[in-house]
Structures are given as C-alpha cells and as structure tokens.
Design a protein around this motif. Sequence first.
Motif, PDB file in Angstrom:
ATOM      1  N   LEU A  45     -36.553 -40.666  38.136  1.00  0.00           N
ATOM      2  CA  LEU A  45     -35.675 -41.144  39.527  1.00  0.00           C
ATOM      3  C   LEU A  45     -34.324 -41.476  38.655  1.00  0.00           C
ATOM      4  CD1 LEU A  45     -35.030 -42.427  41.782  1.00  0.00           C
ATOM      5  CD2 LEU A  45     -35.879 -44.640  41.265  1.00  0.00           C
ATOM      6  N   VAL A  46     -32.814 -41.530  38.198  1.00  0.00           N
ATOM      7  CA  VAL A  46     -31.850 -41.874  37.803  1.00  0.00           C
ATOM      8  C   VAL A  46     -31.553 -43.510  38.363  1.00  0.00           C
ATOM      9  CG1 VAL A  46     -29.552 -41.548  36.982  1.00  0.00           C
ATOM     10  CG2 VAL A  46     -31.553 -39.459  36.864  1.00  0.00           C
ATOM     11  N   GLN A  47     -31.084 -44.719  37.454  1.00  0.00           N
ATOM     12  CA  GLN A  47     -31.743 -45.658  38.192  1.00  0.00           C
ATOM     13  C   GLN A  47     -30.340 -46.832  36.979  1.00  0.00           C
ATOM     14  OE1 GLN A  47     -35.915 -47.204  37.784  1.00  0.00           O
ATOM     15  NE2 GLN A  47     -34.675 -48.949  37.082  1.00  0.00           N
ATOM     16  N   GLN A  48     -29.441 -47.350  37.278  1.00  0.00           N
ATOM     17  CA  GLN A  48     -29.026 -48.127  36.483  1.00  0.00           C
ATOM     18  C   GLN A  48     -29.818 -49.447  35.527  1.00  0.00           C
ATOM     19  OE1 GLN A  48     -25.158 -50.619  38.880  1.00  0.00           O
ATOM     20  NE2 GLN A  48     -25.106 -48.730  39.305  1.00  0.00           N
ATOM     21  N   ILE A 207     -20.973 -43.517  39.689  1.00  0.00           N
ATOM     22  CA  ILE A 207     -21.381 -44.408  39.107  1.00  0.00           C
ATOM     23  C   ILE A 207     -20.794 -45.626  39.094  1.00  0.00           C
ATOM     24  CG2 ILE A 207     -23.129 -45.292  37.396  1.00  0.00           C
ATOM     25  CD1 ILE A 207     -23.182 -42.132  35.960  1.00  0.00           C
ATOM     26  N   TYR A 208     -21.183 -46.353  39.710  1.00  0.00           N
ATOM     27  CA  TYR A 208     -20.475 -47.390  39.764  1.00  0.00           C
ATOM     28  C   TYR A 208     -21.389 -48.588  39.807  1.00  0.00           C
ATOM     29  CZ  TYR A 208     -19.278 -46.625  44.284  1.00  0.00           C
ATOM     30  OH  TYR A 208     -18.896 -45.917  45.781  1.00  0.00           O
ATOM     31  N   ASP A 209     -20.970 -50.300  40.406  1.00  0.00           N
ATOM     32  CA  ASP A 209     -22.234 -51.075  40.523  1.00  0.00           C
ATOM     33  C   ASP A 209     -22.922 -51.126  41.618  1.00  0.00           C
ATOM     34  OD1 ASP A 209     -20.048 -51.598  42.150  1.00  0.00           O
ATOM     35  OD2 ASP A 209     -19.800 -53.494  41.833  1.00  0.00           O
ATOM     36  N   GLU A 210     -22.204 -50.676  42.687  1.00  0.00           N
ATOM     37  CA  GLU A 210     -22.759 -50.133  44.210  1.00  0.00           C
ATOM     38  C   GLU A 210     -23.859 -48.623  44.005  1.00  0.00           C
ATOM     39  OE1 GLU A 210     -20.121 -49.451  46.983  1.00  0.00           O
ATOM     40  OE2 GLU A 210     -18.876 -51.456  46.972  1.00  0.00           O
ATOM     41  N   HIS A 211     -23.656 -48.321  43.422  1.00  0.00           N
ATOM     42  CA  HIS A 211     -25.016 -47.160  43.491  1.00  0.00           C
ATOM     43  C   HIS A 211     -25.238 -47.249  42.061  1.00  0.00           C
ATOM     44  CE1 HIS A 211     -21.098 -43.810  45.166  1.00  0.00           C
ATOM     45  NE2 HIS A 211     -21.797 -44.670  45.677  1.00  0.00           N
ATOM     46  N   PHE A 212     -26.727 -48.238  42.865  1.00  0.00           N
ATOM     47  CA  PHE A 212     -28.029 -48.236  41.068  1.00  0.00           C
ATOM     48  C   PHE A 212     -28.386 -46.975  41.719  1.00  0.00           C
ATOM     49  CE2 PHE A 212     -32.104 -50.288  40.223  1.00  0.00           C
ATOM     50  CZ  PHE A 212     -31.343 -51.219  39.445  1.00  0.00           C
ATOM     51  N   TYR A 213     -28.381 -46.006  42.153  1.00  0.00           N
ATOM     52  CA  TYR A 213     -30.054 -45.012  41.987  1.00  0.00           C
ATOM     53  C   TYR A 213     -28.534 -43.851  42.070  1.00  0.00           C
ATOM     54  CZ  TYR A 213     -33.667 -48.243  42.656  1.00  0.00           C
ATOM     55  OH  TYR A 213     -34.718 -48.663  42.465  1.00  0.00           O
ATOM     56  N   LEU A 214     -28.789 -42.788  41.402  1.00  0.00           N
ATOM     57  CA  LEU A 214     -28.853 -41.261  41.692  1.00  0.00           C
ATOM     58  C   LEU A 214     -30.043 -40.491  42.542  1.00  0.00           C
ATOM     59  CD1 LEU A 214     -26.033 -40.592  38.950  1.00  0.00           C
ATOM     60  CD2 LEU A 214     -25.931 -41.245  41.416  1.00  0.00           C
ATOM     61  N   PHE A 215     -30.266 -39.744  43.838  1.00  0.00           N
ATOM     62  CA  PHE A 215     -31.215 -39.369  44.055  1.00  0.00           C
ATOM     63  C   PHE A 215     -30.837 -37.596  44.119  1.00  0.00           C
ATOM     64  CE2 PHE A 215     -31.242 -42.848  47.241  1.00  0.00           C
ATOM     65  CZ  PHE A 215     -32.479 -43.332  46.373  1.00  0.00           C
TER      66      PHE A 215
END
Length: 400
Positions: A45-48, A207-215
């Motif tokens: 899982l990709v995440q901030q 990728i910005y504050d709202e997009h915490f994850y990239l699925f």
Amino acid sequence: MCSGPVEEFLDLGLQPISQQYREPDDTSDEFRFRLAVGQCGTCTLVQQLDEVPPELMFRADYPFLSSSSSRMSRHFLGVAENLLRTALAGPDPFLVEIGSNDGIILRAAQRAGVRHLGFEPSGEVADIAAAQGVRVRKEFFGEDSAREVADVDGKADVIFAANTVSHIPDLGEVFRGVHALLAPDGVFVFEDPYAGDVVEKTAFDQIYDEHFYLFSARSVREAARRFGFELVDVRRVPVHGGEVRYTLARSGRRQPSPAVGSLLADEEARKLTAPATLAGFAERASGVRERLGAELSALRRSGARVVGYGATAKSATLLNYCGIGPELLPFICDSTAGKQGLVTPGTHIPVRPPEEFARPYPDYALLLAWNHAEEIVAKEPGFRESGGRWLVHVPEVRLL
C-alpha cells in the motif's frame, strides 16, 4: 494498514491545504505539512507519511462540486445507471454513498425511487444535495454511524464511494463501517486514482493532502482480506487522470471476475510495486520540476505572456513543489466561483474567472487541470485560433 514497514520514496516538500484559498491581503500563518510518500514492504500500500487532520481539509465551505465538470457529471450519471440496472435492481434496494458531495449519483437514485443516503461532512456541499431532495448525513462515515443507519434503514445493497476512500487514513474504520452496514450479498464499490496511472504518467500532482493513499489492485486486495472482504471486480476508469473502480464483496459470496486476475498480473509484469520503479518515478518528478521551472522562466524572459488554467487541488502540489508563484504565473483562470478573487494555497497566485482568459488571450497557458484537457481545449477554441499554445507537464513538459 498491516503494520508492515513503510519505506519513503518521494518527498514533495512542505505543502499547504490544497483547497485552502485565501483573501489576497490575508497575511496570517498558513498551515503546512511535509508531503512525503512511502510504500509498505508487506502489503504494498502506498501512503503519505504525515496525516493532515480531516477537519482542515473537508470544511463546511469545501469549494469543489462534482457537478462543476460536464464530463464528471456524465461519468457519475453513467455509474448511477449501471448500479440501478445491476446491484440495485432487486426489491426495495438501498444505496449508501460515502462522500456524496452535491449528490449527482443519489439524485439519480431518487428519481428512480430507490432508497438512498449520503454521508457528506462538508456542510455547505451537503446542503446543496439536500436542497434537491437527497437524503444526507453531515458527518464522516464510520463504524458507529454505519450501525445507526443499519438499525434505522436496514442493510445496504450497495455502498459506493468516488474519490473518497483514498482520503481516509483509517481504512480500518471504513471497512468496519462497511461490514456493519452492507447486506450479506451486497457490494462495496469505490473508485480512486490508480497508482499504476500515477506512476506511468509521472502524475505526481495526483498526490496532495486529500489523497492519503494511492491504491493498486494488489493493495486493495490485501486490505480487503484483513476485514473479511474479497476483491471481485476491477474496471479501469478514464477520469481524473486514470482511476480504477474496485468492487468488493464478503468473502466467498461472489466469484472474482477475470478482470481481477488480469490487472494483478499486469501490475506484476510492470513491476509496479518494485522499489526501483518507485525510485524512477521520484526521479522523473524531480526532472519535471526542473524543466517546467526552466520553461516558464524562459518564456518570462522572452516577454511572452503566460497564465494558468484550472485552480485544482492537484495544482497546489505542482505549484508549491516547483516553486511557481505570481512572478511566473500572474493569475490562474478557474470556473469555480468560490475560488475567484482569492489566491492559491501557498503560492498566492490570484484566481480569476474564465472570462479573463480572453481579455486578451495570453501567449501560453499552463494547463493545470490536465485531466480535463479535452473538455477545456474544446471550450476555449479562440485561444488556439489567436495563436495561443497550451503548456502541459503530464507525462512530460511539452506544448500541445
């Protein structure tokens, strides 16, 4: 999500709240956070790495409306029609939407006489939906609120979310809520930006504050399994720069479609989750920053007039990461009335209505809303006829 080790692969620097536009004379401190991204070595899982408090992002005056784009309106109406023909075709169906915004999908359900309910924490946006007869709760979706709805309305045949699940750092809370509210044979359907498209297109501004994850399909499958769900279908969706619509069901209730295995195999063949792939993505992002800054500086030195088009959430990442301010972009045109007359987060570039674009046309326009390029270019034929050129940065810096 799984307590595995998360390895950072991209640092986009200090960033503001992407939708926090402010008055030009506002000199108060501006909230900033480090926008760094990593990948879990276990579930991929990709995440901030730093979490922004949700109440700072999804405020009562949240400025984005789903219906503001004709393309997105058509897309969501198509989603609603598909659900009404399939998963909502049974007796007395019930649809719940997480992050229902101004209610495009739920209005379609209402017109079809289908029971529905939206969860929308941004109060003014929720009021727009409610004024059109949509049932909406002004709160975040979670286990407790889901149980309350199940007790009153019964179980949902479909729980849907668009560009919402990736915004919620506590995925466990989402899945526990879905578990409490979804009917035994119901489906949880959500669509979000796809990690495969972001990496392939070097679309780091996704990728910005709202997009915490990239699925990815693999990470969604792993997350679902931890809460008794199974990934049973996937569909590539050509909106917002590339998304995937994931369909989940309770484990053992449905046979996964061939599309699931196909996308998983494609991710494996492309080595989407390999550290080298992600390192290459980060290197290309740095290259875009250098080339875009150099291009805009060269245009300024040549005396060309350049403006921006589309004050999007993703543009906050691009402008702040690349250090682009009013000296390179004197203003940005945007059709959102709530942004006009304000300045962009962090970089403080004035936002003006689209009418200003043609008074007179600039020599060049940086297309910040690149994912709506076809719609915008078609709407502004006079710009090209005047000799104007569109400048884009995805997948690379170039003139259209």
